[in-house]
Design a protein around this motif. Structure first.
Motif, PDB file in Angstrom:
ATOM      1  N   ASP A 300       0.863  -1.166   0.000  1.00 38.73           N
ATOM      2  CA  ASP A 300       0.000   0.000   0.000  1.00 38.73           C
ATOM      3  C   ASP A 300       0.913   1.233   0.000  1.00 38.73           C
ATOM      4  O   ASP A 300       2.138   1.105  -0.077  1.00 38.73           O
ATOM      5  CB  ASP A 300      -0.975  -0.006   1.186  1.00 38.73           C
ATOM      6  CG  ASP A 300      -0.284   0.007   2.547  1.00 38.73           C
ATOM      7  OD1 ASP A 300       0.916   0.358   2.618  1.00 38.73           O
ATOM      8  OD2 ASP A 300      -0.950  -0.322   3.549  1.00 38.73           O
ATOM      9  N   LEU A 321      -3.777  -2.255  -7.404  1.00 37.08           N
ATOM     10  CA  LEU A 321      -4.217  -0.871  -7.176  1.00 37.08           C
ATOM     11  C   LEU A 321      -4.198  -0.064  -8.467  1.00 37.08           C
ATOM     12  O   LEU A 321      -4.986   0.870  -8.644  1.00 37.08           O
ATOM     13  CB  LEU A 321      -3.343  -0.190  -6.121  1.00 37.08           C
ATOM     14  CG  LEU A 321      -3.440  -0.731  -4.691  1.00 37.08           C
ATOM     15  CD1 LEU A 321      -2.598   0.115  -3.746  1.00 37.08           C
ATOM     16  CD2 LEU A 321      -4.895  -0.781  -4.212  1.00 37.08           C
ATOM     17  N   LEU A 338      -9.138   5.428  -2.604  1.00 38.26           N
ATOM     18  CA  LEU A 338      -8.877   4.583  -3.765  1.00 38.26           C
ATOM     19  C   LEU A 338     -10.141   3.843  -4.188  1.00 38.26           C
ATOM     20  O   LEU A 338     -10.960   3.460  -3.350  1.00 38.26           O
ATOM     21  CB  LEU A 338      -7.789   3.549  -3.432  1.00 38.26           C
ATOM     22  CG  LEU A 338      -6.431   4.104  -2.995  1.00 38.26           C
ATOM     23  CD1 LEU A 338      -5.452   2.956  -2.734  1.00 38.26           C
ATOM     24  CD2 LEU A 338      -5.855   5.075  -4.014  1.00 38.26           C
TER      25      LEU A 338
END
Length: 360
Positions: A300, A321, A338
């Motif tokens: 992350d 992602l 996100l």
């Protein structure tokens, strides 16, 4: 993360890398989907895009609807993708791929059964040309003539990547595909100069790099490795010894970068499991590598910043992602929320889950 960095000759505006992501959306002739121009251009905010794995020959193909880079039609389609990324100020390299035994003869009926270092079938099943699961076939053990042909195929694929305007290439030697099969002793039982000792098992990777450097200077070539990776039924009796030797060999090439996958992210496309007890690759191998280092695997933003701060990587690759957040760099910069990704749309299909994720 938002400072520029130079990976060999490739100058990045930031340290976010879009990881190579197989999406299985190629059209007839294994030509990149026309939507790929939009998909990659949407993500040009990354410091570097690594293309989806791209087969170097018909026999190198392991899944339905993956793109190649061995025909004029494929090369022309990739040129449009590269031009779209460059027009947005992005950089992109082509990931060159041969899957070895992780394939099925229905995907390359003219070439027959898959090829590998040794005639050892992988456990489990894989998708054939009909998009249905089939047991893995026992591959053909490659002859020295097959290896000579393979080296020519890598060189030709690199030439096509150069013709398409890519900023460089990444040699895929990870995730249980052909070059990884030569590296690891579970899959390499050869008794010739390509098997047995670690030095022999590293030989083909070195020869592939040598072939590709006939086209691109070494500072535009990256190599991807996956120490400890068990994906595609892989294992080695001494992974630390093997991959330290691989790093030492790669130190001799002045590459653009080495790109390593953290084994805590065990899925390589399967699920979202994180193995908290897995060794941390960047901590074991980063110090041994004398060049620029990309780390990938379940990061992350905070974890990515931490690995950069600690000097354990020069850039961090993000995969899932980037699927759901085409403007991931901008979202990270702003601390914006996100988009969640939809795993059901990862593979196959058209624009849904591909080019329709919203930007800020």
């Amino acid at each position: 993360m938002f400072t520029p960095v130079k990976l060999g000759a490739i100058e990045l505006k930031n340290r976010l890398v879009m990881a190579p992501l197989t999406r299985m959306r190629a059209v007839d002739g294994d030509v990149p989907n026309p939507l790929a121009k939009t998909y990659y251009a949407q993500r040009a905010g990354a410091g570097l895009i690594i293309s989806e794995a791209t087969q170097i020959s018909p026999l190198a193909k392991g899944y339905p609807a993956t793109p190649g880079i061995y025909s004029p039609e494929q090369t022309a389609a990739w040129r449009e993708v590269v031009e779209a990324v460059h027009a947005k100020g992005g950089k992109i390299v082509a990931q060159l791929w041969h899957v070895g035994r992780i394939s099925h003869s229905s995907l390359h009926p003219e070439q027959g059964v898959p090829e590998a270092p040794s005639a050892i079938a992988a456990a489990g099943q894989t998708y054939g040309a009909d998009w249905k699961l089939h047991d893995y076939e026992t591959p053909k053990a490659m002859t020295l003539d097959d290896i000579a042909r393979l080296l020519k195929e890598f060189e030709a694929a690199a030439q096509n990547a150069k013709s398409a305007g890519f900023d460089g290439v990444e040699i895929h030697a990870a995730n249980g595909y052909l070059l990884d099969q030569f590296l690891q002793d579970k899959t390499n039982h050869r008794t010739d100069q390509y098997g047995g000792s670690v030095e022999n098992r590293l030989r083909l990777l070195g020869e592939v790099i040598d072939s590709v450097t006939k086209v691109f200077p070494s500072d535009r070539i990256g190599v991807r490795l996956s120490p400890y990776g068990s994906f595609n039924d892989m294992a080695d009796s001494d992974p630390v010894g093997l991959f330290n030797a691989a790093i030492q060999k790669l130190n001799g090439y002045q590459l653009a970068y080495v790109h390593m996958i953290e084994p805590r992210s065990t899925s390589a496309g399967g699920n979202d499991q994180v193995n908290e007890t897995a060794p941390i690759t960047s901590e074991i191998f980063r110090a041994a590598y004398q060049g620029q280092f990309i780390s990938a695997g379940g990061y992350d933003q905070a974890m990515g910043e931490a690995v950069l701060e600690a000097g354990l990587a020069d850039a961090v690759a993000y995969g899932r992602l980037y699927i759901s957040n085409p403007d991931l760099a901008e979202r990270f910069k702003q601390g914006a929320p996100l988009n969640a990704y939809d795993r059901a749309t990862f593979y196959g299909g058209a624009e849904v889950g591909y080019t329709d994720y919203p930007t800020l």
